[in-house]
Design a protein around this motif. Sequence first.
Motif, PDB file in Angstrom:
ATOM      1  N   ALA A  11      -3.361 -30.448 -41.511  1.00 41.13           N
ATOM      2  CA  ALA A  11      -2.323 -29.711 -40.782  1.00 41.13           C
ATOM      3  C   ALA A  11      -1.775 -28.560 -41.620  1.00 41.13           C
ATOM      4  CB  ALA A  11      -1.193 -30.661 -40.389  1.00 41.13           C
ATOM      5  N   LEU A  12      -1.605 -28.809 -42.904  1.00 42.71           N
ATOM      6  CA  LEU A  12      -1.083 -27.757 -43.773  1.00 42.71           C
ATOM      7  C   LEU A  12      -2.089 -26.630 -43.952  1.00 42.71           C
ATOM      8  CD1 LEU A  12       0.634 -29.978 -46.468  1.00 42.71           C
ATOM      9  CD2 LEU A  12       1.777 -28.493 -44.837  1.00 42.71           C
ATOM     10  N   LEU A  13      -3.370 -26.981 -44.115  1.00 40.17           N
ATOM     11  CA  LEU A  13      -4.392 -25.952 -44.271  1.00 40.17           C
ATOM     12  C   LEU A  13      -4.540 -25.117 -43.000  1.00 40.17           C
ATOM     13  CD1 LEU A  13      -7.192 -27.867 -46.224  1.00 40.17           C
ATOM     14  CD2 LEU A  13      -5.862 -25.931 -47.047  1.00 40.17           C
ATOM     15  N   VAL A  14      -4.534 -25.794 -41.858  1.00 38.31           N
ATOM     16  CA  VAL A  14      -4.697 -25.085 -40.585  1.00 38.31           C
ATOM     17  C   VAL A  14      -3.451 -24.280 -40.242  1.00 38.31           C
ATOM     18  CG1 VAL A  14      -5.000 -25.376 -38.091  1.00 38.31           C
ATOM     19  CG2 VAL A  14      -6.367 -26.746 -39.684  1.00 38.31           C
ATOM     20  N   GLY A  15      -2.299 -24.911 -40.412  1.00 36.57           N
ATOM     21  CA  GLY A  15      -1.060 -24.272 -39.973  1.00 36.57           C
ATOM     22  C   GLY A  15      -0.518 -23.230 -40.913  1.00 36.57           C
ATOM     23  N   GLY A  16      -0.730 -23.414 -42.210  1.00 36.76           N
ATOM     24  CA  GLY A  16      -0.119 -22.482 -43.151  1.00 36.76           C
ATOM     25  C   GLY A  16      -0.988 -22.069 -44.305  1.00 36.76           C
ATOM     26  N   GLY A  17      -2.157 -22.691 -44.462  1.00 35.94           N
ATOM     27  CA  GLY A  17      -3.063 -22.317 -45.529  1.00 35.94           C
ATOM     28  C   GLY A  17      -2.459 -22.503 -46.905  1.00 35.94           C
ATOM     29  N   LYS A  18      -2.721 -21.539 -47.783  1.00 43.95           N
ATOM     30  CA  LYS A  18      -2.248 -21.635 -49.163  1.00 43.95           C
ATOM     31  C   LYS A  18      -0.732 -21.631 -49.245  1.00 43.95           C
ATOM     32  CE  LYS A  18      -6.342 -19.639 -51.361  1.00 43.95           C
ATOM     33  NZ  LYS A  18      -6.875 -18.552 -52.231  1.00 43.95           N
ATOM     34  N   ASP A  19      -0.067 -20.911 -48.301  1.00 40.66           N
ATOM     35  CA  ASP A  19       1.395 -20.900 -48.316  1.00 40.66           C
ATOM     36  C   ASP A  19       1.951 -22.299 -48.103  1.00 40.66           C
ATOM     37  OD1 ASP A  19       1.644 -18.213 -48.804  1.00 40.66           O
ATOM     38  OD2 ASP A  19       1.850 -17.653 -46.706  1.00 40.66           O
ATOM     39  N   ALA A  20       1.359 -23.035 -47.142  1.00 40.57           N
ATOM     40  CA  ALA A  20       1.841 -24.382 -46.845  1.00 40.57           C
ATOM     41  C   ALA A  20       1.556 -25.332 -47.994  1.00 40.57           C
ATOM     42  CB  ALA A  20       1.191 -24.902 -45.563  1.00 40.57           C
ATOM     43  N   LEU A  21       0.364 -25.213 -48.608  1.00 37.44           N
ATOM     44  CA  LEU A  21       0.047 -26.072 -49.740  1.00 37.44           C
ATOM     45  C   LEU A  21       0.979 -25.799 -50.915  1.00 37.44           C
ATOM     46  CD1 LEU A  21      -3.870 -26.222 -49.875  1.00 37.44           C
ATOM     47  CD2 LEU A  21      -2.287 -28.076 -49.353  1.00 37.44           C
ATOM     48  N   SER A  22       1.273 -24.526 -51.132  1.00 41.42           N
ATOM     49  CA  SER A  22       2.206 -24.174 -52.210  1.00 41.42           C
ATOM     50  C   SER A  22       3.587 -24.743 -51.931  1.00 41.42           C
ATOM     51  CB  SER A  22       2.292 -22.647 -52.354  1.00 41.42           C
ATOM     52  OG  SER A  22       1.051 -22.100 -52.752  1.00 41.42           O
ATOM     53  N   ALA A  23       3.974 -24.732 -50.652  1.00 46.58           N
ATOM     54  CA  ALA A  23       5.288 -25.251 -50.279  1.00 46.58           C
ATOM     55  C   ALA A  23       5.384 -26.752 -50.529  1.00 46.58           C
ATOM     56  CB  ALA A  23       5.579 -24.941 -48.816  1.00 46.58           C
ATOM     57  N   ILE A  24       4.359 -27.496 -50.112  1.00 46.71           N
ATOM     58  CA  ILE A  24       4.427 -28.951 -50.257  1.00 46.71           C
ATOM     59  C   ILE A  24       4.288 -29.347 -51.731  1.00 46.71           C
ATOM     60  CG2 ILE A  24       1.977 -29.482 -49.939  1.00 46.71           C
ATOM     61  CD1 ILE A  24       2.859 -31.846 -48.203  1.00 46.71           C
ATOM     62  N   GLN A  25       3.515 -28.568 -52.493  1.00 47.33           N
ATOM     63  CA  GLN A  25       3.437 -28.819 -53.932  1.00 47.33           C
ATOM     64  C   GLN A  25       4.793 -28.576 -54.585  1.00 47.33           C
ATOM     65  OE1 GLN A  25       1.375 -26.036 -56.572  1.00 47.33           O
ATOM     66  NE2 GLN A  25       0.262 -27.770 -57.430  1.00 47.33           N
ATOM     67  N   ALA A  26       5.451 -27.508 -54.174  1.00 39.34           N
ATOM     68  CA  ALA A  26       6.785 -27.211 -54.706  1.00 39.34           C
ATOM     69  C   ALA A  26       7.767 -28.318 -54.349  1.00 39.34           C
ATOM     70  CB  ALA A  26       7.270 -25.868 -54.174  1.00 39.34           C
ATOM     71  N   ALA A  27       7.636 -28.862 -53.130  1.00 35.68           N
ATOM     72  CA  ALA A  27       8.510 -29.958 -52.720  1.00 35.68           C
ATOM     73  C   ALA A  27       8.290 -31.182 -53.594  1.00 35.68           C
ATOM     74  CB  ALA A  27       8.262 -30.308 -51.255  1.00 35.68           C
ATOM     75  N   ALA A  28       7.024 -31.496 -53.877  1.00 33.33           N
ATOM     76  CA  ALA A  28       6.722 -32.649 -54.730  1.00 33.33           C
ATOM     77  C   ALA A  28       7.295 -32.460 -56.125  1.00 33.33           C
ATOM     78  CB  ALA A  28       5.203 -32.850 -54.804  1.00 33.33           C
ATOM     79  N   ILE A  29       7.154 -31.248 -56.675  1.00 36.21           N
ATOM     80  CA  ILE A  29       7.646 -30.980 -58.023  1.00 36.21           C
ATOM     81  C   ILE A  29       9.170 -31.025 -58.064  1.00 36.21           C
ATOM     82  CG2 ILE A  29       7.804 -29.185 -59.801  1.00 36.21           C
ATOM     83  CD1 ILE A  29       4.946 -28.380 -58.918  1.00 36.21           C
ATOM     84  N   THR A  30       9.801 -30.532 -56.995  1.00 35.21           N
ATOM     85  CA  THR A  30      11.264 -30.550 -56.944  1.00 35.21           C
ATOM     86  C   THR A  30      11.804 -31.973 -56.989  1.00 35.21           C
ATOM     87  OG1 THR A  30      11.252 -28.482 -55.669  1.00 35.21           O
ATOM     88  CG2 THR A  30      13.280 -29.761 -55.638  1.00 35.21           C
ATOM     89  N   THR A  31      11.067 -32.921 -56.391  1.00 33.85           N
ATOM     90  CA  THR A  31      11.501 -34.323 -56.460  1.00 33.85           C
ATOM     91  C   THR A  31      11.436 -34.857 -57.887  1.00 33.85           C
ATOM     92  OG1 THR A  31       9.275 -35.220 -56.021  1.00 33.85           O
ATOM     93  CG2 THR A  31      10.681 -34.774 -54.110  1.00 33.85           C
TER      94      THR A  31
END
Length: 529
Positions: A480-500
């Motif tokens: 879903a992230l790759l289709v819906g947002g590509g690298k931007d979405a992956l960067s976002a979810i990675q940033a979310a994981a790191i923020t935790t």
Amino acid sequence: MSKNVPDNGRLEYNTSYKVGQDNIRFLGMDILNPVFSTSALIILAFIIGTIIFPEEAKSVLLGAKGWSIANFDWFFMIAGNIFVLFCIGLILSPMGKIRLGGINAKPEHSTITWFSMLFAAGMGIGLMFWSVAEPVGYYTDWYGTPLNVAPNTPAAAKLALGATMFHWGLHPWAIYAVVALSLAFFAYNKGLPLTIRSAFYPLLGERVWGSLGHGIDVLAVIATIFGLATSLGLGAQQASSGLNFLFNIPDTLTTQIVVICGVTSVAIFSVARGLEGGVKLLSNINMLLAAVFAIFIIVVGNTGAIFGSIGTIFVSYVENIIPLSNWIDRTDQTFYHGWTVFYWAWWISWSPFVGMFIARVSRGRTVRQFLTAVLLVPTLVSMVWMATFGGSAIAQIENGVGALAGGLTSVSLAMFQMLQNLPLTSITSFIGIVLVLVFFVTSSDSGSLVIDGITAGGKTDAPLIQRVFWAVLEGVIAIALLVGGGKDALSAIQAAAITTGLPFTLLLLIMCVGLFKGLRGDLVLYKQT
């Protein structure tokens, strides 16, 4: 918290909580509702928001990640150093003889299988992704150089290997070890559920079974699912790049989705077979294949340079571990924030997943055996691996050989570009792709087992449909992230994981206090033996 001494040699807590007592049945699943439902709603809301507004989500979450790293760099670094010293202190202390599961407990897995499982779950895929790209990046100043060493110099080559080892050595494994030992001790020696909240029982008492404990477990689930989904997406991109490099298969979104579907399908099969028939088998295959791969590269590559790199990486790591651990007056800010502090936050965000999995397979080891193995064995294996692949890549650059001599252009392609200049490129590249995929399957199914255990209130025998649900969800999120947002979405979810990683750093420090208190109380049993 009154105590009693059962016949099995365990000094258990007298808690009113029983595993599964608050669970409910839902669609054939046996779940702890507050944790399961809250986690699911947060994950669903995040994914929908990220897909609809990928650029905005990336901007906000990268800002949160940047703020955490820039303002709490000192906190991450001090905590990382504390975890290493804490583990070494336990190894040397009388508490080291305490056995996980009680005085009479026996290991459930052979030593080799145990090593394979903890290593494959903890770092296997990362070593495939970064073993060439990271040292090459440091050597050529792709994104900062460690300790401001001049790039493309002999000193840079040496420090590139040492700095890479710093990020994959004692510090990350000490982070994992603190979580794993805490969970194993309180589950196997104190009779508490195998879930994150149990590690805080010595400090919070019965309150861990309420909303405060639910919040701790929800944070663990979110960090784990985001970290796994990010890795699955990034791994799909690396595998797709490798397939394009080797077989000229188009490196497209479709290929990446096919890779994720394939990995998820095998992960579901592995999850269905359980720990023994699934993760254990795949981990052994992983390590055997990785060993053959590394030995082959050593034999057909520049053998002398590789063995020289092994010595270099060890000496550089020992020489620079203290300067690289320093958080005061760092002049290499790009490297320091972009790599080291980022890595510490990333390892901490992964610690609930890796720690719980290691705990699950470590019953029967003494504290000293456990910590020595978890700290030293992966560090030594990583040292040889990084020297083999990173050292080979740096040697190629120094000799002006291959695409890497022109600089790092693609993290996903870096390993394949290095292999291109060795004999039997097609075979080695194919093995590399297979290893990437199998390591991802291992991470996915071990992650599914962990998330399932947390959302089931610590049960390790929840219905099969729950394990399958989480394995499928990881793949669905990545697609879903790759289709819906590509690298931007992956960067976002990675940033979310790191923020935790920021709140989890505090939790891990508190966990150290609780673990020390629990271990100290158990010493009375061993003074009698």
